[in-house]
Enzyme design. Structure first.
Site, mmCIF file in Angstrom:
data_model
loop_
_atom_site.group_PDB
_atom_site.id
_atom_site.type_symbol
_atom_site.label_atom_id
_atom_site.label_comp_id
_atom_site.label_asym_id
_atom_site.label_seq_id
_atom_site.Cartn_x
_atom_site.Cartn_y
_atom_site.Cartn_z
ATOM 1 N N GLY A 1 0.931 -1.102 0.042
ATOM 2 C CA GLY A 1 -0.103 -0.024 -0.174
ATOM 3 C C GLY A 1 1.009 1.354 0.069
ATOM 4 N N GLN B 1 3.405 10.061 0.754
ATOM 5 C CA GLN B 1 4.691 9.291 0.799
ATOM 6 C C GLN B 1 5.830 9.806 -0.307
ATOM 7 O OE1 GLN B 1 2.684 5.353 1.999
ATOM 8 N NE2 GLN B 1 4.514 5.185 3.077
ATOM 9 N N CYS C 1 5.924 0.399 7.752
ATOM 10 C CA CYS C 1 5.514 1.309 6.915
ATOM 11 C C CYS C 1 6.630 1.650 5.994
ATOM 12 C CB CYS C 1 5.077 2.387 7.714
ATOM 13 S SG CYS C 1 4.651 3.919 6.583
ATOM 14 N N LEU C 2 6.606 1.971 4.813
ATOM 15 C CA LEU C 2 7.764 2.255 4.029
ATOM 16 C C LEU C 2 8.382 3.571 4.243
ATOM 17 C CD1 LEU C 2 6.318 1.273 0.533
ATOM 18 C CD2 LEU C 2 7.903 0.004 1.754
ATOM 19 N N HIS D 1 -4.394 1.866 7.498
ATOM 20 C CA HIS D 1 -3.165 2.323 7.626
ATOM 21 C C HIS D 1 -2.791 3.490 6.612
ATOM 22 C CE1 HIS D 1 1.718 1.684 7.951
ATOM 23 N NE2 HIS D 1 1.164 2.498 6.832
ATOM 24 N N GLU D 2 -3.271 3.171 5.334
ATOM 25 C CA GLU D 2 -3.139 4.154 4.214
ATOM 26 C C GLU D 2 -3.920 5.332 4.371
ATOM 27 O OE1 GLU D 2 -0.776 3.715 2.482
ATOM 28 O OE2 GLU D 2 -0.395 1.646 3.146
ATOM 29 N N HIS E 1 -2.491 7.878 6.766
ATOM 30 C CA HIS E 1 -1.465 8.838 5.963
ATOM 31 C C HIS E 1 -2.035 10.048 5.343
ATOM 32 C CE1 HIS E 1 2.438 6.551 6.198
ATOM 33 N NE2 HIS E 1 1.750 5.562 5.409
HETATM 34 ZN ZN ZN Z 1 2.655 3.696 5.749
#
Ligand code: ZN
Length: 172
Positions: free
Chosen positions: A46, A51, A93-94, A135-136, A139
């Site tokens: 995701g 991001q 998370c990236l 989660h997304e 963000h």
């Molecule tokens: Zn994330």
């Protein structure tokens, strides 16, 4: 399609409330394609537009089982409109390197969103899929999964990041 750089904590761009998408044009299509490419390259399941430094309400997710098969889904202006139950699952998370932790989330959610052409839609999700969507969507409101952790865990992570950053800055 271009692989874009992923911003990492503590970049302030990850903390901003993002803007609603009003125009569904080829630029949006391009953004979604770049996001998918960046997500697969990472690799992740995701990604939110903020991001990669684009402050818009756009996320892409891909939870397809088969490796190597690309079946991503873009959700524009997604919003949780119903929720039920709880689950605790491991998250990473990236944008938050070198940390995974258990996070408490809703078990089942219903999300309203618009597709890439602006058509309104709804999707029900549960278990892992529900985790990824929560989660997304977080963000898009400047929330990171570390915000759901205990203050002690969060403090330890911040300390670790400060250490990593000071190492990067100092010459050998
Ligand atoms: Zn994330």
């Amino acid at each position: 399609m271009t692989i874009r750089a992923i911003l990492t904590y503590p970049d302030p761009a990850l903390r901003r409330e993002t803007d609603t998408v009003a125009i569904f044009d080829t630029a949006l299509q391009q953004l979604v394609n770049d996001m998918a490419e960046t997500m697969y390259d990472a690799p992740g399941i995701g990604l939110a537009a903020c991001q990669i430094g684009v402050s818009r309400q756009v996320i892409v997710v891909d939870l397809s089982e088969k490796k190597g098969q690309r079946n991503f889904m873009p959700l524009i202006n997604p919003k949780i409109i119903d929720k039920e139950g709880h689950q605790i699952d491991e998250e990473g998370c990236l944008s938050v390197p070198e940390l995974t932790s258990k996070v408490k989330r809703f078990k089942r959610i219903v999300v309203s969103y618009q597709d890439i052409e602006g058509r309104p839609a709804e999707i029900s999700a549960e278990d892992r899929f529900a985790v990824v969507l929560q989660h997304e969507i977080d963000h898009l409101h400047g929330i990171l999964f570390i915000d759901h952790l205990s203050s002690l865990k969060r403090r330890l992570y911040k300390k670790k990041v400060r250490k990593m950053l000071s190492h990067e800055a100092s010459p050998l």
